[in-house]
Enzyme design. Structure first.
Site, PDB file in Angstrom:
ATOM      1  N   ASP A 166     -18.835-124.335  -5.073  1.00  0.00           N
ATOM      2  CA  ASP A 166     -20.247-124.697  -5.030  1.00  0.00           C
ATOM      3  C   ASP A 166     -21.089-123.603  -5.695  1.00  0.00           C
ATOM      4  OD1 ASP A 166     -21.621-126.929  -2.834  1.00  0.00           O
ATOM      5  OD2 ASP A 166     -22.947-125.581  -3.927  1.00  0.00           O
TER       6      ASP A 166
ATOM      7  N   ASN B 286     -15.230-130.632 -17.487  1.00  0.00           N
ATOM      8  CA  ASN B 286     -14.447-129.483 -17.005  1.00  0.00           C
ATOM      9  C   ASN B 286     -13.464-129.895 -15.908  1.00  0.00           C
ATOM     10  OD1 ASN B 286     -15.525-127.557 -18.740  1.00  0.00           O
ATOM     11  ND2 ASN B 286     -17.283-127.161 -17.393  1.00  0.00           N
TER      12      ASN B 286
ATOM     13  N   TYR C  43     -30.203-138.328 -13.592  1.00  0.00           N
ATOM     14  CA  TYR C  43     -29.197-138.555 -12.542  1.00  0.00           C
ATOM     15  C   TYR C  43     -28.401-139.827 -12.832  1.00  0.00           C
ATOM     16  CZ  TYR C  43     -27.343-139.172  -7.777  1.00  0.00           C
ATOM     17  OH  TYR C  43     -26.529-139.334  -6.687  1.00  0.00           O
TER      18      TYR C  43
ATOM     19  N   GLY D 254     -26.615-126.816  -1.846  1.00  0.00           N
ATOM     20  CA  GLY D 254     -25.702-126.593  -0.727  1.00  0.00           C
ATOM     21  C   GLY D 254     -26.074-125.333   0.030  1.00  0.00           C
TER      22      GLY D 254
ATOM     23  N   LYS E  23      -6.288-132.977 -15.996  1.00  0.00           N
ATOM     24  CA  LYS E  23      -5.302-133.272 -17.044  1.00  0.00           C
ATOM     25  C   LYS E  23      -4.267-132.135 -17.117  1.00  0.00           C
ATOM     26  CE  LYS E  23      -5.215-133.949 -22.027  1.00  0.00           C
ATOM     27  NZ  LYS E  23      -6.024-133.923 -23.234  1.00  0.00           N
TER      28      LYS E  23
ATOM     29  N   THR F  95     -26.477-142.506   1.896  1.00  0.00           N
ATOM     30  CA  THR F  95     -25.697-142.004   3.032  1.00  0.00           C
ATOM     31  C   THR F  95     -26.528-140.960   3.778  1.00  0.00           C
ATOM     32  OG1 THR F  95     -23.660-142.416   1.842  1.00  0.00           O
ATOM     33  CG2 THR F  95     -23.529-140.828   3.627  1.00  0.00           C
TER      34      THR F  95
ATOM     35  N   ILE G   2     -13.220-123.522 -15.326  1.00  0.00           N
ATOM     36  CA  ILE G   2     -12.552-122.697 -14.298  1.00  0.00           C
ATOM     37  C   ILE G   2     -11.088-123.117 -14.253  1.00  0.00           C
ATOM     38  CG2 ILE G   2     -13.253-124.287 -12.437  1.00  0.00           C
ATOM     39  CD1 ILE G   2     -13.392-121.812 -10.572  1.00  0.00           C
TER      40      ILE G   2
HETATM   41  P1  NAD Z   1     -26.040-132.359  -1.853  1.00  0.00           P
HETATM   42  O1  NAD Z   1     -27.147-131.974  -2.762  1.00  0.00           O
HETATM   43  O2  NAD Z   1     -26.144-132.033  -0.410  1.00  0.00           O
HETATM   44  O3  NAD Z   1     -24.666-131.755  -2.368  1.00  0.00           O
HETATM   45  C1  NAD Z   1     -24.389-131.474  -3.715  1.00  0.00           C
HETATM   46  C2  NAD Z   1     -23.665-130.142  -3.771  1.00  0.00           C
HETATM   47  O4  NAD Z   1     -23.328-129.846  -5.135  1.00  0.00           O
HETATM   48  C3  NAD Z   1     -24.529-128.970  -3.279  1.00  0.00           C
HETATM   49  O5  NAD Z   1     -23.782-128.173  -2.398  1.00  0.00           O
HETATM   50  C4  NAD Z   1     -24.894-128.212  -4.557  1.00  0.00           C
HETATM   51  O6  NAD Z   1     -25.139-126.853  -4.334  1.00  0.00           O
HETATM   52  C5  NAD Z   1     -23.671-128.486  -5.410  1.00  0.00           C
HETATM   53  N1  NAD Z   1     -23.924-128.384  -6.852  1.00  0.00           N
HETATM   54  C6  NAD Z   1     -24.942-128.945  -7.555  1.00  0.00           C
HETATM   55  N2  NAD Z   1     -24.817-128.644  -8.865  1.00  0.00           N
HETATM   56  C7  NAD Z   1     -23.690-127.882  -8.983  1.00  0.00           C
HETATM   57  C8  NAD Z   1     -23.035-127.258 -10.076  1.00  0.00           C
HETATM   58  N3  NAD Z   1     -23.525-127.352 -11.331  1.00  0.00           N
HETATM   59  N4  NAD Z   1     -21.900-126.557  -9.839  1.00  0.00           N
HETATM   60  C9  NAD Z   1     -21.420-126.419  -8.582  1.00  0.00           C
HETATM   61  N5  NAD Z   1     -21.999-126.997  -7.505  1.00  0.00           N
HETATM   62  C10 NAD Z   1     -23.119-127.720  -7.706  1.00  0.00           C
HETATM   63  O7  NAD Z   1     -25.818-133.926  -2.056  1.00  0.00           O
HETATM   64  P2  NAD Z   1     -24.882-134.952  -1.265  1.00  0.00           P
HETATM   65  O8  NAD Z   1     -25.762-135.949  -0.657  1.00  0.00           O
HETATM   66  O9  NAD Z   1     -23.896-134.239  -0.443  1.00  0.00           O
HETATM   67  O10 NAD Z   1     -24.143-135.671  -2.482  1.00  0.00           O
HETATM   68  C11 NAD Z   1     -22.812-135.335  -2.848  1.00  0.00           C
HETATM   69  C12 NAD Z   1     -22.371-136.221  -4.004  1.00  0.00           C
HETATM   70  O11 NAD Z   1     -22.414-137.596  -3.618  1.00  0.00           O
HETATM   71  C13 NAD Z   1     -23.250-136.075  -5.254  1.00  0.00           C
HETATM   72  O12 NAD Z   1     -22.423-136.122  -6.407  1.00  0.00           O
HETATM   73  C14 NAD Z   1     -24.126-137.297  -5.205  1.00  0.00           C
HETATM   74  O13 NAD Z   1     -24.530-137.703  -6.484  1.00  0.00           O
HETATM   75  C15 NAD Z   1     -23.214-138.316  -4.539  1.00  0.00           C
HETATM   76  N6  NAD Z   1     -23.995-139.352  -3.846  1.00  0.00           N
HETATM   77  C16 NAD Z   1     -24.611-139.076  -2.655  1.00  0.00           C
HETATM   78  C17 NAD Z   1     -25.391-140.064  -2.050  1.00  0.00           C
HETATM   79  C18 NAD Z   1     -26.075-139.827  -0.730  1.00  0.00           C
HETATM   80  O14 NAD Z   1     -26.776-140.721  -0.261  1.00  0.00           O
HETATM   81  N7  NAD Z   1     -25.904-138.703  -0.097  1.00  0.00           N
HETATM   82  C19 NAD Z   1     -25.532-141.316  -2.658  1.00  0.00           C
HETATM   83  C20 NAD Z   1     -24.908-141.532  -3.879  1.00  0.00           C
HETATM   84  C21 NAD Z   1     -24.138-140.553  -4.456  1.00  0.00           C
END
Ligand code: NAD
Ligand code: UDP
Length: 311
Positions: free
Chosen positions: A31, A97, A143, A36, A103, A173, A61
């Protein structure tokens, strides 16, 4: 197995790490802590099977793992619009990445996609074969289009290089560990209700969403990762649909709040309706959500009340 969870310190990712550890796996949580928080995973740090890596997935990475859950990406409109170029880079360069890693080490990779790939949908409820109605130049497109490209990349690495892929389209969610300041409707309304502040319904509140509790989502993601011979995309969400106005009223009832509902302008490109058709997940994964909205909201309100009391 050794499992990588990108975005593992976020809302969904932290629940996923917790569940994978409880099943006996080794978990690497990666992360960059944009949205986060270490508090989300602090309780996992004592486990010798848990590793935390501070890294940004837009940079390459090298890791050796058997499974990759690619969740890294800000998910709330307020957060993903804060730095839209970074948001789309995370979905595009980050997915490249992670696919490159999959892969190289022959790992199976699951992409967290979204109901936003359907945009403001003309098909209701949304089925996986619907291609969507997305504005490519609007404020949500960093997005939506980023996630659409991530899906394209997954399919092309699969067809071209036989990478073992899975795609899940996640619908709204909610649950404990949602960020307080993320501006999403669940956290906003609960916090406003707990503080007896006005509840801010955008537009007239007739737009709809369908809310899934986080444990149900995590269960569906793991089932999808471990199923055989099915790449998806598959919808994961709770099909019980509510208007945002009904949702505001429900939060007031559950919290016993004195809050009043007020109406504010609807943000640009806000989808009018959203409800998953989950027949595919039912048939292929034997999955359906189990937690009712009332039960899930009570657990979420309890979490936010704890934060609220701490001040
Ligand atoms: P969140 O923002 O709580 O979690 C995303 C995490 O990704 C965070 O910990 C953030 O620090 C990390 N992050 C962001 N950019 C990053 C980067 N470049 N490198 C490393 N870490 C990075 O969001 P969430 O609700 O937990 O969502 C998680 C995933 O589920 C996301 O991909 C989101 O698009 C998808 N999603 C969530 C929902 C929802 O309702 N929660 C709905 C549709 C899709
Ligand atoms: N919303 C609202 N008041 C708020 C926050 C959000 O009425 O304080 C509305 C928003 O306009 C949208 C719905 O609630 O119609 C869900 O918004 P959220 O940001 O949670 O998710 P998304 O729009 O990405 O589904």
């Amino acid at each position: 197995m050794r499992i990588l969870v990108t975005g593992g310190a976020g809302f969904v990712g932290s629940h996923l790490c917790e569940r994978l550890l409880s099943e006996g796996h080794d978990v690497i949580c990666l992360d960059n802590f944009f949205t986060g928080n270490k508090n989300n995973i602090i309780h996992l740090m004592d486990s010798h099977r848990f590793e935390l890596v501070r890294h940004d997935i837009t940079e390459p990475i090298l890791l050796e793992v058997e499974r990759i859950y690619n969740l890294a990406c800000p998910a709330s409109p307020v957060h993903y619009q804060y730095n839209p170029v970074k948001t789309i880079k995370t979905s595009v360069m980050g997915s490249i990445n992670m696919l490159g890693m999959a892969k190289r080490v022959k790992a199976r990779i699951l992409q967290a996609s979204t109901s936003e790939v359907y945009g403001d949908p003309h098909v209701h409820p949304q089925t996986e074969d619907y291609w969507g109605n997305v504005n490519p130049i609007g404020i949500r497109s960093c997005y939506d289009e980023g996630k659409r490209v991530a899906e394209t990349l997954m399919m092309d690495y699969h067809r071209q290089s036989s990478v073992d892929i899975r795609i899940v389209r996640i619908f709204n969610t909610y649950g404990p560990r949602m960020a307080e300041n993320d501006g999403r409707v669940v956290s906003n309304f609960i916090l406003q209700a707990l503080r007896n502040e006005d509840i801010t319904v955008y537009g007239d509140g007739s737009q709809t969403r369908s809310f899934c509790y986080v444990s149900d989502l995590v269960d569906g993601m793991i089932r999808m990762m471990e199923c055989d011979g099915f790449t998806g995309p598959v919808n994961l969400g709770n099909p019980v649909e509510n208007s945002i106005l009904e949702f505001a009223e429900k939060i007031i009832t559950i919290t016993g709040s004195q809050s009043k509902i007020i109406f504010q302008p609807l943000p640009q490109d806000d989808p009018k309706q959203r409800q998953p058709n989950i027949s595919l997940a039912g048939g292929k994964l034997d999955w359906k959500p189990l937690v009712t909205l009332d039960d899930g909201l009570k657990m979420t309100v309890a979490y936010f009340s704890g934060l609220h009391r701490k001040g």
